[in-house]
Write a protein that holds these residues in place. Structure first.
Motif, PDB file in Angstrom:
ATOM      1  N   GLU A 197      -1.806  -0.288  -2.971  1.00  0.00           N
ATOM      2  CA  GLU A 197      -2.827  -1.157  -2.042  1.00  0.00           C
ATOM      3  C   GLU A 197      -1.867  -2.231  -2.697  1.00  0.00           C
ATOM      4  O   GLU A 197      -2.458  -3.213  -3.475  1.00  0.00           O
ATOM      5  N   HIS A 200      -2.382  -7.287   3.527  1.00  0.00           N
ATOM      6  CA  HIS A 200      -2.621  -5.697   4.411  1.00  0.00           C
ATOM      7  C   HIS A 200      -0.984  -6.176   5.512  1.00  0.00           C
ATOM      8  O   HIS A 200      -0.991  -6.152   6.370  1.00  0.00           O
ATOM      9  N   ASN A 245      -5.214   1.020   8.015  1.00  0.00           N
ATOM     10  CA  ASN A 245      -7.716   1.752   8.833  1.00  0.00           C
ATOM     11  C   ASN A 245      -8.014   1.813   7.073  1.00  0.00           C
ATOM     12  O   ASN A 245      -7.548   2.431   6.272  1.00  0.00           O
ATOM     13  N   PRO A 246      -8.416   0.629   7.025  1.00  0.00           N
ATOM     14  CA  PRO A 246      -9.440   0.768   5.631  1.00  0.00           C
ATOM     15  C   PRO A 246     -10.109   1.869   4.706  1.00  0.00           C
ATOM     16  O   PRO A 246     -10.563   1.937   3.910  1.00  0.00           O
ATOM     17  N   ALA A 247     -10.647   2.743   6.079  1.00  0.00           N
ATOM     18  CA  ALA A 247     -11.758   3.228   5.667  1.00  0.00           C
ATOM     19  C   ALA A 247     -11.426   4.729   4.791  1.00  0.00           C
ATOM     20  O   ALA A 247     -11.381   4.890   3.980  1.00  0.00           O
ATOM     21  N   TYR A 248      -9.692   4.428   5.692  1.00  0.00           N
ATOM     22  CA  TYR A 248      -8.222   5.905   4.179  1.00  0.00           C
ATOM     23  C   TYR A 248      -7.940   5.605   3.885  1.00  0.00           C
ATOM     24  O   TYR A 248      -7.399   6.201   2.904  1.00  0.00           O
ATOM     25  N   ARG A 249      -7.417   3.793   3.690  1.00  0.00           N
ATOM     26  CA  ARG A 249      -6.482   3.548   2.573  1.00  0.00           C
ATOM     27  C   ARG A 249      -5.472   3.754   3.048  1.00  0.00           C
ATOM     28  O   ARG A 249      -4.503   3.957   2.463  1.00  0.00           O
ATOM     29  N   HIS A 284      -0.598   7.075   3.063  1.00  0.00           N
ATOM     30  CA  HIS A 284      -2.360   6.277   2.243  1.00  0.00           C
ATOM     31  C   HIS A 284      -1.096   5.385   1.625  1.00  0.00           C
ATOM     32  O   HIS A 284       0.098   5.816   0.090  1.00  0.00           O
TER      33      HIS A 284
END
Length: 323
Positions: A197, A200, A245-249, A284
């Motif tokens: 991570e 972005h 897509n931050p919801a799914y990293r 991911h």
């Protein structure tokens, strides 16, 4: 096994019939989505190698730097007498750094990839540079059932899965692959690269390069369907779309319809609204601790970790129990 390339009877898991069936299934589901494995025909494999050289695409150069700096330490984890299995082998560039650090006598290399012509050409080049190495390529979808050559007596089987390709799987798919790998690497281990991570903006640039190579790679799925399946769709009817897509990293790649249109294939017509997409890939991003926890659930024991100074990328050693 004698040194050199032992071709045997490579098994191809995907053909036009399977591609066609999977494309039809992709176009009737909601939302429309197809496996990223269909990127990798001969043209797509060449485009991906170009992506790896792009200034925006940090994963390849970062992982290469880690391998260059730590290959000897990584090879030490393997132990003597290794059957090295590379999943999604591609151009066989990174594995050379590991091979240089391994004792050549008794080593066996089994590269596994879905793109037969690309794999076999890469194996020819590798054999020329490593004349003492036994090479047995396997053309297969490594996420499905496949049969590896027997592990030589006195050797242990070690997997190599570089490039953060594990990120292309959903978390459930990733854990399923790790379970498969833990079973076939029992008594050995897995060296795997993961993308971590990060900011972005860095991710966005990596998948939206200025030269448009990633766009061409994405659009090649449709060109492949045109060539292999006779698919018909308007010229310029689809465009490349990639975003975080931050919801799914995860980064997602899509082919987005630029206007209302139909994609015809195999006698069927599939309607797209303007802006509707075909989801072609996701990547991911992980934390080291989160990935290690998943690997433990799948049957591995976490070992050493190598990371770059920016903490953008990591290579992990995972011990496989049993054997």
């Amino acid at each position: 096994m004698k040194p050199g390339v032992e071709w045997g009877q490579p098994r191809t898991c995907t053909d036009n019939e399977q591609f066609g069936a999977d494309l039809h299934a992709a176009l009737v589901r909601t939302p429309k989505a197809i496996s990223p494995k269909y990127f990798y025909d001969e043209a797509g494999s060449r485009l991906f190698e170009q992506i790896c050289e792009l200034p925006e695409y940090y994963p390849t150069r970062t992982e290469l730097a880690l391998l260059e700096a730590h290959a000897a330490d990584m090879a030490e984890q393997f132990g003597p007498g290794v059957q090295l299995v590379e999943y999604g082998a591609g151009a066989l560039r990174k594995v050379r750094l590991l091979l240089d650090a391994l004792p050549r006598d008794g080593a066996q290399f089994v590269p596994v990839d879905i793109s037969g012509p690309h794999l076999l050409a890469a194996c020819d080049a590798l054999a020329a540079d490593y004349p003492g190495l036994a090479i047995q390529p396997l053309v297969a979808d490594f996420t499905q059932a496949h049969t590896l050559p027997p592990c030589p007596d006195g050797s242990r089987r070690v997997g190599f899965f570089p490039g953060s390709s594990i990120g292309n799987f959903t978390p459930a798919e990733a854990e399923a692959f790790l379970r498969l790998a833990a079973a076939e690497l029992a008594g050995g281990g897995l060296l795997i690269g993961i993308d971590l991570e990060k900011d972005h903006d860095v991710l966005h640039a990596a998948y939206n390069d200025a030269a448009g190579v990633t766009a061409a790679f994405n659009l090649n799925v449709l060109e492949r369907a045109r060539k292999e399946l006779g698919a018909e769709f308007p010229q310029g009817g689809f465009e490349h779309l990639a975003f975080y897509n931050p919801a799914y990293r995860r980064i997602e790649m899509h082919l987005r319809a630029t206007r209302p249109l139909e994609l015809r294939v195999g006698g069927e017509a599939y309607a797209f609204r303007e802006g509707e997409t075909l989801h072609t890939e996701h990547s991911h991003k992980y934390t080291v601790s989160g990935f290690q926890a998943m690997a433990e659930r799948a049957g591995f024991r976490p070992g050493k970790v190598w990371m770059d100074a920016n903490r953008w990328f990591a290579v992990l050693w995972l011990e496989a129990a049993g054997g």
